[in-house]
Structure formats: C-alpha cells, structure tokens
Design a protein around this motif. Structure first.
Motif, PDB file in Angstrom:
ATOM      1  N   MET A   1      28.678  44.029  33.179  1.00 48.11           N
ATOM      2  CA  MET A   1      29.503  43.306  32.108  1.00 48.11           C
ATOM      3  C   MET A   1      29.299  41.625  33.088  1.00 48.11           C
ATOM      4  SD  MET A   1      33.344  44.930  31.654  1.00 48.11           S
ATOM      5  CE  MET A   1      34.097  43.986  31.765  1.00 48.11           C
ATOM      6  N   LYS A   2      29.244  40.893  32.321  1.00 46.90           N
ATOM      7  CA  LYS A   2      29.924  39.710  32.504  1.00 46.90           C
ATOM      8  C   LYS A   2      30.987  38.816  33.421  1.00 46.90           C
ATOM      9  CE  LYS A   2      25.592  37.274  30.678  1.00 46.90           C
ATOM     10  NZ  LYS A   2      24.930  36.944  29.677  1.00 46.90           N
ATOM     11  N   ILE A   3      31.286  38.659  34.405  1.00 43.96           N
ATOM     12  CA  ILE A   3      32.436  39.087  35.121  1.00 43.96           C
ATOM     13  C   ILE A   3      32.539  37.069  35.836  1.00 43.96           C
ATOM     14  CG2 ILE A   3      34.285  39.828  37.130  1.00 43.96           C
ATOM     15  CD1 ILE A   3      32.784  42.577  36.741  1.00 43.96           C
ATOM     16  N   GLY A   4      33.134  36.394  35.720  1.00 43.83           N
ATOM     17  CA  GLY A   4      33.807  35.087  36.225  1.00 43.83           C
ATOM     18  C   GLY A   4      34.591  35.194  37.118  1.00 43.83           C
ATOM     19  N   ILE A   5      34.805  34.770  38.303  1.00 46.81           N
ATOM     20  CA  ILE A   5      35.988  34.429  39.409  1.00 46.81           C
ATOM     21  C   ILE A   5      36.398  32.655  39.303  1.00 46.81           C
ATOM     22  CG2 ILE A   5      36.702  35.264  41.774  1.00 46.81           C
ATOM     23  CD1 ILE A   5      34.842  37.429  41.304  1.00 46.81           C
ATOM     24  N   LEU A   6      37.351  32.002  39.317  1.00 48.51           N
ATOM     25  CA  LEU A   6      37.550  30.974  39.646  1.00 48.51           C
ATOM     26  C   LEU A   6      37.233  30.534  41.379  1.00 48.51           C
ATOM     27  CD1 LEU A   6      39.519  30.040  36.424  1.00 48.51           C
ATOM     28  CD2 LEU A   6      37.121  29.987  36.814  1.00 48.51           C
ATOM     29  N   GLY A   7      37.006  29.682  41.593  1.00 50.15           N
ATOM     30  CA  GLY A   7      37.034  30.480  43.514  1.00 50.15           C
ATOM     31  C   GLY A   7      36.137  31.827  43.576  1.00 50.15           C
ATOM     32  N   GLY A   8      35.556  30.830  45.160  1.00 46.58           N
ATOM     33  CA  GLY A   8      34.046  31.040  45.299  1.00 46.58           C
ATOM     34  C   GLY A   8      34.218  32.092  47.227  1.00 46.58           C
ATOM     35  N   GLY A   9      35.545  31.580  47.755  1.00 45.72           N
ATOM     36  CA  GLY A   9      36.118  32.140  49.001  1.00 45.72           C
ATOM     37  C   GLY A   9      36.037  33.864  49.356  1.00 45.72           C
ATOM     38  N   GLN A  10      36.777  34.103  50.124  1.00 45.95           N
ATOM     39  CA  GLN A  10      36.396  35.546  50.658  1.00 45.95           C
ATOM     40  C   GLN A  10      36.298  36.540  49.889  1.00 45.95           C
ATOM     41  OE1 GLN A  10      37.685  32.615  52.615  1.00 45.95           O
ATOM     42  NE2 GLN A  10      39.132  33.800  53.310  1.00 45.95           N
ATOM     43  N   LEU A  11      37.833  36.011  49.541  1.00 44.74           N
ATOM     44  CA  LEU A  11      38.041  37.302  48.628  1.00 44.74           C
ATOM     45  C   LEU A  11      37.441  38.129  47.481  1.00 44.74           C
ATOM     46  CD1 LEU A  11      42.065  35.837  48.521  1.00 44.74           C
ATOM     47  CD2 LEU A  11      41.742  37.052  49.823  1.00 44.74           C
ATOM     48  N   GLY A  12      37.181  36.217  47.132  1.00 45.76           N
ATOM     49  CA  GLY A  12      35.790  36.646  45.318  1.00 45.76           C
ATOM     50  C   GLY A  12      34.861  37.407  46.200  1.00 45.76           C
ATOM     51  N   ARG A  13      34.165  36.740  47.001  1.00 48.56           N
ATOM     52  CA  ARG A  13      33.564  38.404  47.933  1.00 48.56           C
ATOM     53  C   ARG A  13      33.648  39.303  48.508  1.00 48.56           C
ATOM     54  NH1 ARG A  13      28.907  35.693  52.559  1.00 48.56           N
ATOM     55  NH2 ARG A  13      29.209  37.515  54.344  1.00 48.56           N
ATOM     56  N   MET A  14      35.359  39.381  48.608  1.00 49.55           N
ATOM     57  CA  MET A  14      35.032  40.610  49.265  1.00 49.55           C
ATOM     58  C   MET A  14      35.118  41.912  48.114  1.00 49.55           C
ATOM     59  SD  MET A  14      37.116  41.135  52.722  1.00 49.55           S
ATOM     60  CE  MET A  14      38.466  39.156  52.797  1.00 49.55           C
ATOM     61  N   LEU A  15      35.824  40.911  46.707  1.00 50.82           N
ATOM     62  CA  LEU A  15      35.221  41.791  45.463  1.00 50.82           C
ATOM     63  C   LEU A  15      34.064  42.003  45.446  1.00 50.82           C
ATOM     64  CD1 LEU A  15      37.314  42.463  43.187  1.00 50.82           C
ATOM     65  CD2 LEU A  15      36.480  40.004  41.918  1.00 50.82           C
ATOM     66  N   ILE A  16      33.149  41.053  45.421  1.00 49.60           N
ATOM     67  CA  ILE A  16      31.684  41.451  44.803  1.00 49.60           C
ATOM     68  C   ILE A  16      31.345  42.264  45.640  1.00 49.60           C
ATOM     69  CG2 ILE A  16      29.465  40.654  44.171  1.00 49.60           C
ATOM     70  CD1 ILE A  16      31.342  37.797  43.796  1.00 49.60           C
ATOM     71  N   GLN A  17      31.020  41.725  47.253  1.00 45.88           N
ATOM     72  CA  GLN A  17      30.732  42.897  47.233  1.00 45.88           C
ATOM     73  C   GLN A  17      31.257  44.431  47.519  1.00 45.88           C
ATOM     74  OE1 GLN A  17      32.266  41.933  51.502  1.00 45.88           O
ATOM     75  NE2 GLN A  17      31.018  44.185  52.808  1.00 45.88           N
ATOM     76  N   GLU A  18      32.408  44.502  47.435  1.00 43.74           N
ATOM     77  CA  GLU A  18      32.585  45.972  46.821  1.00 43.74           C
ATOM     78  C   GLU A  18      31.952  46.752  45.652  1.00 43.74           C
ATOM     79  OE1 GLU A  18      34.843  48.732  48.487  1.00 43.74           O
ATOM     80  OE2 GLU A  18      34.719  49.655  47.426  1.00 43.74           O
ATOM     81  N   ALA A  19      31.937  45.956  44.967  1.00 46.31           N
ATOM     82  CA  ALA A  19      31.623  45.898  43.326  1.00 46.31           C
ATOM     83  C   ALA A  19      29.729  46.550  42.859  1.00 46.31           C
ATOM     84  CB  ALA A  19      32.478  44.783  41.708  1.00 46.31           C
ATOM     85  N   LEU A  20      29.593  45.707  43.847  1.00 53.96           N
ATOM     86  CA  LEU A  20      28.218  45.591  43.706  1.00 53.96           C
ATOM     87  C   LEU A  20      27.557  47.425  43.260  1.00 53.96           C
ATOM     88  CD1 LEU A  20      26.658  42.633  45.816  1.00 53.96           C
ATOM     89  CD2 LEU A  20      26.318  43.048  43.611  1.00 53.96           C
ATOM     90  N   LYS A  21      28.356  48.196  43.443  1.00 50.01           N
ATOM     91  CA  LYS A  21      28.160  49.911  43.783  1.00 50.01           C
ATOM     92  C   LYS A  21      28.085  49.772  42.264  1.00 50.01           C
ATOM     93  CE  LYS A  21      32.285  51.321  44.407  1.00 50.01           C
ATOM     94  NZ  LYS A  21      33.266  51.452  45.397  1.00 50.01           N
ATOM     95  N   TYR A  22      28.449  48.921  41.514  1.00 48.01           N
ATOM     96  CA  TYR A  22      28.727  48.973  39.595  1.00 48.01           C
ATOM     97  C   TYR A  22      27.874  47.972  39.008  1.00 48.01           C
ATOM     98  CZ  TYR A  22      33.657  51.924  40.748  1.00 48.01           C
ATOM     99  OH  TYR A  22      33.928  52.242  41.398  1.00 48.01           O
ATOM    100  N   ASP A  23      27.495  48.141  38.105  1.00 51.39           N
ATOM    101  CA  ASP A  23      26.757  46.928  37.297  1.00 51.39           C
ATOM    102  C   ASP A  23      27.102  46.133  36.750  1.00 51.39           C
ATOM    103  OD1 ASP A  23      24.463  48.338  38.567  1.00 51.39           O
ATOM    104  OD2 ASP A  23      24.610  50.110  36.986  1.00 51.39           O
TER     105      ASP A  23
END
Ligand code: ADP
Length: 368
Positions: A1-23
């Motif tokens: 999926m193409k997922i967009g996040i408004l904001g590029g701070g630590q909360l977004g970073r930890m979300l992406i970090q966790e979810a990088l195991k999915y595609d």
C-alpha cells in the motif's frame, strides 16, 4: 500500500520502523527535510497545515494518516471525498485541535471531564479560583497551560480564546490507548501511569500497568467505551486521564494518534501501539496487547544549557543493563527540553521497575 503520514517526527518514524516488515511504500510530509522520518520514507518537504500542500501530498495514496494533530483538516476531508482513505476521521481531529470544542464534546457525550468555562477574552473570566487556563489552540507539551490560583494571579490571564478548567487535586495521571478498526471494533492497551517532570512539564516516566483499583479500571473502561462510541472514527487514540484524590477519573484530553504514553509497548506488550496502529490503517486484524510483566519508559530530553549537535552521555552503561532498550529519534540537533529519544525497561515488579528507571535517569544525559 501507499501510505502517507502528515508529520515526519518520531511517532511516524517508529510506526514505519515497526511496519517495514510488511510491504508498503511510506510517504511523509514535514516542513523539515531532515525530520526523523526522512531516512526511512519518501519525505516531501512542506507544511501539513497548508490546504494545497496536503491535497497534493494525499492524491494517489491508498491511505493518509497523521502523527501530529495540527494539520489541515479541510484538505483531509476533501481527500476523503475523492476516495482516499483518511484515518482518523478529519471531524474528530478538528474537535481535538481546539480545546473549546474538545471540552464541549466531552460534555455532550457525558464523558467526565473537569468543570469549565469557555472565554473568548480575559474580561469574560468568572470561573471560581483556583483554575487552569488552557489556550484554545497552539498549546502542546505544557505550553499554553497555566494555573491561576489567586486573585493576584488573575492579572496573568492570557487574553485569548481559552478554556478555564477546575484545578483537579491529582493523585495520578493516567493514560489509556485504544485502537478502533474500520468496523468499529476496539482494543485497549493496559492503563499507563504518567509521572511528570514538574520543571519541564514534559512527560518523564511511564509505568505500565498502572497501580489502580478495579473500581478505577472500571471507570476508565466506561470512559473508553463512551469515547470510541462518540468519536465514530477508526484510529488509535490516547486518552489522558486524571485520577483525583477521591478516586474519581476525569478526562484531561485526548490525542487522535500514537502517543508518548504508549512507547513502552514496544517491548512491554505482545504488540506495540505502532503495530496496532499499522493494523488499523491497513485494515488488518487487531493485535493482542497483553503486557509482559512490568514495563516503563524514560524520555530522553535535551539537557538544560546545551544546544547544538547531540551527544548522548551514558548510553553504554545503560546498554549493559538487562531488559533495557534504547530508541533514538534521529534528531541531530539538541536543545533544552527537546524529545530526542526514550529508553524502555522491563521488570518483574513495580519496585524493580522504578529502581531501574531512576538509575537510568541518573546515567544518561543529552548534551551538545
Ligand atoms: P498539554 O496539551 O500541553 O499536554 P495538558 O492539558 O495535558 O497540556 O496539561 C499539562 C499538565 O498540566 C497536565 O499533565 C497536568 O499535570 C496539568 N493540568 C492540566 N489540567 C489540569 C487540571 N484541570 N487540574 C490540575 N492539573 C492540570
């Protein structure tokens, strides 16, 4: 999926970090080109409070979400009309953005929240002392909040639209994080106790699970149910609560997003708030949130008197401790009070947990 996040701070970073195991493909929008998400997502530099910028960013994404609430909700509502999935619903973000609307929402839905008066300017203030003044917009991390105790303090009232709220005699500050999927099914994390640093007004320790009675648990469950029923939106919400000295629970405020009070879930629970939120935005089955014993978190904030390139003192000693986990946010520049990272710890008892948190606090400092 193409997922967009408004904001590029630590909360977004930890979300992406966790979810990088999915595609998935991750996109973020932030005014800072070197924001914490920049290294692990396609970052667009721009303002998430600007209508056109948010529209342009959201077009072509499968889902757009937020990691900060001060975003352009008109654009989010229009993206939704164009068929882009937006989580949480723009209407609940709009309510939460303004303290006045948020208080009216609690009142309307019989969610217990301290008594209040709404004022447009200081002349209108007639609320009994002592009270807390909260600016309608622009407050965060303790800014835009002041206690007015005495007749003399009244001269300090800010001359701006605000909520004047009864000063609660606080026994504990608590938080409950609840995730709601698109079908309206919800799942909560164990209640967390938040211990604040009186000087910085920034959250200092989290302790999970909170030491509270069954009766208090029950009040929180009721509040969570009422909130999710009223919000009518998928998402992940952090409901910040006060437990007063008479044993009654009040809602302080709600964040429509991932929250600092849930960071210890990264190692402390079967699944973290980040995993759970990923499942909400991608419409996957909600995860179990069981706790592995006691967990806690210590915020790493920039030390007083240091500004510039960040240098972390004491991390090696911390890394020698068992069941201790460091999370840095990729911010190169420190300044006093800036949230630079956090440390999670696990323990077999509350006493052991407190001991470890206090020891770690004495070991680490963020300097320049
Ligand atoms: P922010 O949005 O900046 O986090 P809060 O509304 O959470 O602001 O207020 C910050 C802190 O001020 C709270 O964590 C609490 O310690 C104190 N506070 C806020 N409202 C009240 C209140 N009604 N009574 C007592 N203390 C309060």
């Amino acid at each position: 999926m193409k997922i967009g996040i408004l904001g590029g701070g630590q909360l977004g970073r930890m979300l992406i970090q966790e979810a990088l195991k999915y595609d998935d493909e991750w996109y973020t929008l932030d005014p800072q080109a070197d924001a914490p998400c920049s290294a692990i997502s396609n970052l667009t530099q721009g303002s998430f409070s600007d209508y056109q910028t948010v529209m342009d960013f959201g077009q072509g994404k499968d889902v757009v979400t937020i990691e900060i609430e001060h975003v352009n909700t008109d654009a989010l509502a229009d993206l939704q009309k164009k068929g882009v999935k937006v989580i949480p619903d723009p209407s609940i973000i709009r309510i939460i953005q303004q303290k006045i609307l948020q208080k009216a929402f609690y009142l309307q839905h019989q969610i217990p929240s301290p008594d209040f008066q709404i004022i447009q300017n200081r002349e209108e203030a007639s609320f009994p002392l002592p009270f807390v003044q909260k600016l309608n917009t622009g407050g965060y991390d303790g800014k835009g909040v002041q206690v007015i105790r005495t007749q003399d303090d009244l001269k300090n009232l800010w001359d701006a639209p605000s909520v004047l709220e009864k000063l609660v005699d606080i026994d504990k500050e608590l938080s409950v994080i609840v995730a709601v999927n698109e079908e309206g099914v919800s799942r909560t994390f164990p209640v967390t106790e938040m211990v604040a640093d009186p000087k910085l007004n920034l959250l200092d320790f989290n302790i999970c699970p909170a030491q509270i009675s069954q009766e208090v648990q029950q009040q929180i469950l009721e509040i969570t149910k009422k909130f999710t029923a009223a919000a009518q939106s998928p998402g992940l919400f952090a409901i910040e609560l006060f437990l007063d000295r008479e044993g009654k629970v009040w809602v302080n405020e709600t964040a429509p997003r991932l929250h600092n009070s849930g960071h210890q879930s990264q190692e402390g629970n079967a699944n973290s708030q980040f995993e759970q939120f990923y499942r909400v935005i991608t419409d996957l089955p909600l995860a179990d949130t069981d706790a592995f014993g006691f967990s806690g978190m210590l915020n790493l904030v920039g030390a007083d008197g240091f500004e510039g390139k960040a240098r972390y003192e004491g991390l090696e000693e911390v890394l020698r401790l068992p069941k201790t986990y460091i999370h840095l946010y990729g911010k190169t520049q420190t300044k006093p009070g800036r949230k630079m990272g956090h440390i999670n710890v696990l323990a077999d008892s509350r006493d052991e947990l407190m001991g470890k948190l206090i020891l770690i606090k004495s070991l680490v400092q963020v300097k320049s």
